[in-house]
Design an enzyme around this catalytic site. Structure first.
Site, PDB file in Angstrom:
ATOM      1  N   CYS A  71       0.693  -1.620   0.560  1.00  0.00           N
ATOM      2  CA  CYS A  71       0.589   0.167   0.459  1.00  0.00           C
ATOM      3  C   CYS A  71       0.613   1.247  -0.751  1.00  0.00           C
ATOM      4  CB  CYS A  71      -0.916  -0.438   1.076  1.00  0.00           C
ATOM      5  SG  CYS A  71      -1.948   1.342   1.567  1.00  0.00           S
ATOM      6  N   CYS A  74       0.333   3.896   3.014  1.00  0.00           N
ATOM      7  CA  CYS A  74       0.832   3.345   4.193  1.00  0.00           C
ATOM      8  C   CYS A  74       1.764   3.680   3.864  1.00  0.00           C
ATOM      9  CB  CYS A  74       0.010   2.068   4.233  1.00  0.00           C
ATOM     10  SG  CYS A  74      -1.383   0.833   4.627  1.00  0.00           S
TER      11      CYS A  74
END
Length: 147
Positions: A71, A74
């Site tokens: 991600c 993230c």
């Protein structure tokens, strides 16, 4: 010392519950079993068992970042989350759970998108925040909902 002056803190390394005097939180208390620092202003990585122990019983509010290595947002938020952990030392513990490694936990928590931040206090979820955020937003979120 009265029991109310002590907090239960679960060691993120070994999962052991520890009683820590509230007045000693700034003294970098260590786990009685493995010696890991319990409150150090750093982000701790959780596994499934430790996640459940920390979120269900810690005496300090716990903010968990549900993330995955693939991600992009993230990864971008990770240094901001670490800054927030340092700023919130002694007020809250900031931890991460890799949803790719622990899909059963993310399913049980109702995670539909990552990064997702869930704040736990006294064994219950008190608030959620979705998406990558700067450290200032994370700090404000915790301070608003942790009391």
């Amino acid at each position: 010392m009265p029991v109310t002056d002590a907090l239960k803190l679960t060691c993120a390394s070994c999962g052991q519950a520890n009683r820590v005097p509230a007045a000693r939180l700034a003294d970098a208390p260590k786990c009685g079993v493995c010696g890991s620092v319990l409150v150090d202003g750093k982000v701790a990585e959780l596994d499934a068992a430790t996640h459940d122990k920390v979120t269900r019983g810690d005496g300090l509010p716990v903010l968990v970042d549900y993330w995955a290595p693939w991600c992009g947002p993230c990864r971008v938020m990770a240094p901001e989350f670490a800054k927030a952990a340092g700023a919130l030392q002694g007020e809250a513990r900031l931890m991460k759970l890799n949803t790719e490694d622990h899909p059963q936990i993310s399913a049980r928590a109702g995670i539909r998108g990552i990064p997702a931040l869930i704040l736990y206090r006294n064994g219950r979820e008190v608030a959620r925040l979705a998406g990558a955020r700067p450290a200032a937003d994370i700090i404000a979120f915790v301070r608003q909902h942790a009391r």
